[in-house]
Design a protein around this motif. Structure first.
Motif, PDB file in Angstrom:
ATOM      1  N   VAL A 173       0.836  -1.204   0.000  1.00 24.78           N
ATOM      2  CA  VAL A 173       0.000   0.000   0.000  1.00 24.78           C
ATOM      3  C   VAL A 173       0.871   1.254   0.000  1.00 24.78           C
ATOM      4  CG1 VAL A 173      -1.732   1.312   1.288  1.00 24.78           C
ATOM      5  CG2 VAL A 173      -1.905  -1.178   1.141  1.00 24.78           C
ATOM      6  N   VAL A 174       1.964   1.232   0.773  1.00 17.93           N
ATOM      7  CA  VAL A 174       2.855   2.387   0.821  1.00 17.93           C
ATOM      8  C   VAL A 174       3.534   2.596  -0.528  1.00 17.93           C
ATOM      9  CG1 VAL A 174       4.949   3.323   1.878  1.00 17.93           C
ATOM     10  CG2 VAL A 174       3.219   2.220   3.306  1.00 17.93           C
ATOM     11  N   TRP A 175       3.974   1.498  -1.160  1.00 18.20           N
ATOM     12  CA  TRP A 175       4.586   1.635  -2.486  1.00 18.20           C
ATOM     13  C   TRP A 175       3.570   2.130  -3.509  1.00 18.20           C
ATOM     14  CZ3 TRP A 175       9.314   2.452  -3.294  1.00 18.20           C
ATOM     15  CH2 TRP A 175      10.311   1.805  -2.575  1.00 18.20           C
ATOM     16  N   LEU A 176       2.338   1.699  -3.381  1.00 15.98           N
ATOM     17  CA  LEU A 176       1.287   2.176  -4.276  1.00 15.98           C
ATOM     18  C   LEU A 176       1.072   3.682  -4.086  1.00 15.98           C
ATOM     19  CD1 LEU A 176      -0.905   1.447  -6.362  1.00 15.98           C
ATOM     20  CD2 LEU A 176      -2.463   1.022  -4.440  1.00 15.98           C
ATOM     21  N   GLY A 177       1.078   4.124  -2.819  1.00 13.78           N
ATOM     22  CA  GLY A 177       0.950   5.553  -2.546  1.00 13.78           C
ATOM     23  C   GLY A 177       2.106   6.345  -3.114  1.00 13.78           C
ATOM     24  N   PHE A 178       3.318   5.795  -3.015  1.00 17.18           N
ATOM     25  CA  PHE A 178       4.489   6.473  -3.574  1.00 17.18           C
ATOM     26  C   PHE A 178       4.376   6.589  -5.089  1.00 17.18           C
ATOM     27  CE2 PHE A 178       8.720   6.300  -5.491  1.00 17.18           C
ATOM     28  CZ  PHE A 178       9.314   7.414  -4.911  1.00 17.18           C
TER      29      PHE A 178
END
Length: 288
Positions: free
Chosen positions: A203-208
């Protein structure tokens, strides 16, 4: 296109707050994100224009704009480190008033009484938001001041690129300014990049990925294409909606809440901007 660009920009504040709370160090996030976005934007601009040439006399404006982008990004990541996404979104809504104040200070612009009415309401709104934002005394005021500085630096950047936009495409200017603004950001970010742990969740990589492609790449294409078709006047109306959507995303996604004083402060900011535009007298050119 205008609405899409505004939504992408507004959501970016919430996304950035989320990734900073889940492992990204502020400066590491800022410099790596900008490097990725600039790489994509340079490829696109070269494909579109086959040139990055700027006249020597115009480099002073490019340099000022790049310096403002550098400081703006420092304020952006650290305002969200210390303040809530909803608070940052509300305070960023003061940008139009700072454009006017900076124009008075440095360009000796003469503004109408309607501007001062709007500016008074806006500054009163800022005071109420700062009083109602909550948080620790130091971190709360630090976040508020950084969020206001975010608006000031973006207003300064807007004024600096205005002469350039009359002579060059927005894509060429954006590519150069973003790259030059990234260079000092990369230098001050070296210690945090060295300490950054990249073991993030999906999810964090998707947000980035969103923060790279959405608000830094796609928005430039959508916004400037739309402005070219419908004009800057209509575009500015949509741009004033960005703080509202920024607050909405923060409330829905991050489950933030607004204090009554913040709500009243936000209403005053929007009222100030609305009244300034509503009461502004049209400039009548003398007959030739």
């Amino acid at each position: 296109m205008l609405l899409g660009a505004v939504l992408l920009w507004a959501l970016n504040i919430t996304v950035t707050k989320y990734v900073l709370e889940h492992g990204w160090l502020p400066l590491a996030y800022g410099t790596i994100r900008y490097f990725a976005a600039i790489s994509i934007f340079w490829i696109y601009t070269w494909w579109r224009e086959r040139s990055f040439r700027i006249a020597r006399a115009d480099w002073i404006y490019v340099g000022i704009a790049a310096a403002m982008i550098f400081v703006n990004q420092l304020c952006f990541v650290y305002s969200l480190e210390f303040a809530r996404a909803s608070t940052v979104s509300l305070l960023f809504g003061t940008t139009p008033m700072f454009v006017g104040l900076i124009s008075i200070a440095f360009l000796h612009a003469r503004l109408q009484r309607s501007f001062w009415i709007g500016a008074g309401l806006t500054l009163a709104g800022v005071g109420l938001i700062a009083a109602g934002a909550g948080g620790g005394l130091v971190s709360g005021w630090k976040g508020d001041l950084l969020a206001i500085s975010l608006a000031v630096t973006w207003a300064s950047y807007t004024i600096a690129i205005a002469p350039l936009m009359r002579r060059y495409s927005p894509y060429r200017i954006s590519a150069l300014v973003l790259a030059l603004g990234w260079a000092p950001l990369a230098l001050v970010s070296i210690p945090q990049v060295g300490r950054q742990d990249f073991a993030f969740s999906g999810v964090v990589w998707l947000g980035f990925a969103y923060a790279v492609i959405g608000p830094l790449f796609l928005t430039n294409i959508l916004w400037f294409t739309a402005v070219d078709r419908v004009g800057a006047g209509r575009a500015s109306i949509f741009n004033n909606m960005q703080p509202f959507f920024g607050v909405l995303f923060a409330l829905l996604i991050l489950s933030e809440s607004l204090h009554a004083l913040e709500i009243v402060g936000g209403v005053l900011i929007f009222a100030g901007i609305y009244l300034e535009r509503r009461l502004r007298e049209p400039v009548v050119s003398p007959a030739e």
